[in-house]
Design an enzyme around this catalytic site. Structure first.
Site: not given
Ligand code: UD1
Length: 369
Positions: A210-212
Site C-alpha cells: 500500500l502506498h497511494r
C-alpha cells in the site's frame, strides 16, 4: 549518431527502462544517455534495482529528492533543463527523450523537453483512471498531451488517446514492457531463499503493498485497511513490505505497533526486485493499491485484490486476475473467501504482454527519430 535521453526517477521506472535501454543499445547508430532524477534515492527504492536488473550506472544523477509536488517538480524542471542544455549543441544535441510511466519525473522530463523542442516518446501512454485527484492521472494527461510518440500497453490506452483527439499516427500498441523484465527474471527470482526465511509455504500466504496517498495519507482510511489486514491474517499469513511513505504514516499514527502485534503479519522493509518477485509469484493472493502490481499479478496468474475505486489498467480486471475492492473491508473479505475456497476467476495474460515490448518500442523510436 542519434542521441536519446532515457529518464528514470522512481522505483516503478527502473524495471520499465531496463529492457528499453538494452533494446536501444542494439542499434549501432543510437547512443543513450541515462538520466536518474533522484526522485527516489533510498538504496532499497533505487540502487538495488540497478544492481539486480543490470542497469548501468546513470550518466547523470540529479538528486532532486522528496518534497511537495511543486517543490519536487520545480527541481526536476530546472535540473533536467540544465542537463539538456549542457550537451555540446544544447537542446539540438538530442534526437529525443524517452519517458516511462506516470510519476512526477515522467511529467517533468516531458515538459522540459517539449519547451526545448526535443521529441518525446511516452511509454505506457493513454492509461486513464479518470480520477484527477490522483497525482499520476495529472502526470499522464500532461505527458501524453505533449508527447510525439504514444507507446501503449493495453487497448484501453489506444481508445482513450483517440477519444482525446490524438492523431492515430502517433499511437502504437506495443505491449507491456514491465512484463519483459518480469518474464526475464521470474525463474531466477523463484530460487531465492526468502520463503523459508520468512517461514512461508508456497501458495499459502498473502502479499500486501500500500502506498497511494488516497489510502495511506488519511488516518480513517489507513485504519480501516489495517483492520482489513488483521482480518486477512486470520485466514492466511500476511507479508507486507512497507513503502517509506506508508511507514511514515503508520509510525505517526501508532498503527505500526498494532500490525506488529498481529500474530501472522510480517512487516518488512521494501524489497529488491527479485525478492519481491519471489514472493508475489508464489503467493495465494496479492492485496495492493499499486498499478504495476495489478499488471504483474495478471501476468503471473495470481489473484489480485486491488484496494482502489478505479483503475487505469482495465485489462487487468477484464482479462486478468484483478478485482477492484475500493477500501471496502467486506468486499475484500468476500473475495478472499472465494480465493481460499477455489471460487475465484482465472485470468489470461493480455496480448502483447509477451516479453518483447521493448524491441517493438525501440523499433518505433528508431524509425521515428
Ligand atoms: C511515487 C510516485 C507513484 C509511484 C511510487 C512508487 C509520483 C507523484 N508518485 O510515489 O506514482 O507509484 O513513487 O514508489 O511521482 N521517500 C523516501 N525515500 C525515497 C523516496 C521517498 O523515504 O527514496 C519518502 C519521502 O518521505 C517522500 C515520500 O516517500 O516524501 C513520498 O515520495 P514521492 O517520491 O514523493 O512519492 P511516492 O509516494 O514514492
Amino acid at each position: 549518431m542519434k542521441q536519446i535521453a532515457c529518464i528514470v526517477g522512481a522505483r516503478p521506472n527502473f524495471m520499465k527502462m531496463a529492457p528499453i535501454l538494452r533494446a536501444l543499445e542494439q542499434y549501432s547508430d543510437v547512443q543513450t544517455l541515462l538520466i536518474h532524477t533522484g526522485q527516489h534515492y533510498d538504496a532499497l527504492l533505487s540502487d538495488v534495482f540497478f544492481q539486480e536488473l543490470g542497469i548501468r550506472a546513470p550518466d547523470v544523477s540529479l538528486g532532486v529528492g522528496s518534497g511537495s509536488h511543486a517543490t519536487q517538480t520545480a527541481k526536476l524542471l530546472t535540473g533536467l533543463e540544465k542537463t539538456f542544455l549542457d550537451a555540446p549543441d544544447g537542446a539540438g544535441s538530442w534526437s529525443g527523450v524517452v519517458v516511462v510511466g506516470d510519476v512526477n519525473s515522467t511529467m517533468a522530463a516531458a515538459l522540459t523537453a517539449a519547451k526545448l523542442h526535443i521529441p518525446i516518446a511516452h511509454v505506457e501512454a493513454g492509461l486513464r483512471s479518470f480520477d484527477r485527484r490522483m497525482p499520476e492521472e495529472i502526470n499522464r494527461l500532461v505527458t501524453d498531451s505533449i508527447s510525439d510518440l504514444l507507446l501503449v500497453s493495453e487497448p484501453a490506452g489506444v481508445k482513450n488517446l483517440k477519444g482525446e483527439g490524438h492523431s492515430e499516427e502517433k499511437i502504437f500498441l506495443v505491449g507491456n514492457v514491465m512484463i519483459d523484465t518480469l518474464l526475464q527474471q521470474v525463474d531466477r527470482a523463484r530460487t531465492r531463499k526468502l520463503l523459508p526465511d520468512l517461514s512461508l509455504t508456497p501458495g499459502q500466504y498473502c502479499v500486501v503493498t500500500l502506498h497511494r496517498p488516497s489510502n495511506v495519507d488519511h488516518l480513517s482510511v489507513l485504519e480501516g485497511l489495517v483492520q482489513v489486514l488483521e482480518d486477512v491474517s486470520k485466514d492466511l499469513p500476511v507479508v507486507f513490505p512497507v513503502h517509506p511513505r506508508t511507514r511514515g504514516r503508520l509510525d505517526e499514527s501508532g498503527l505500526t505497533a498494532r500490525l506488529e502485534a498481529a500474530p501472522d503479519i510480517r512487516l518488512l522493509e521494501p524489497l529488491g526486485y527479485n525478492d519481491f518477485l519471489c514472493l508475489t509469484s508464489q503467493a495465494k493472493v496479492i492485496v495492493t493499491d499499486s498499478g504495476g502490481l495489478q499488471e504483474e499479478s495478471t501476468a503471473l496468474g495470481v489473484p489480485c485484490l486491488t484496494m482502489r475505486e478505479n483503475t487505469e489498467r482495465p485489462v487487468t480486471v477484464e482479462e486478468g486476475t484483478s478485482t477492484l475492492c475500493g477500501s471496502d473491508a467486506r468486499m475484500l473479505s468476500s473475495c478472499l473467501n472465494d480465493i481460499i475456497h477455489g471460487r475465484y476467476k482465472s485470468g489470461r495474460c493480455p496480448d502483447l504482454w509477451d516479453g518483447h515490448a521493448a524491441v517493438r518500442i525501440a523499433e518505433q523510436i528508431v524509425a521515428s527519430w
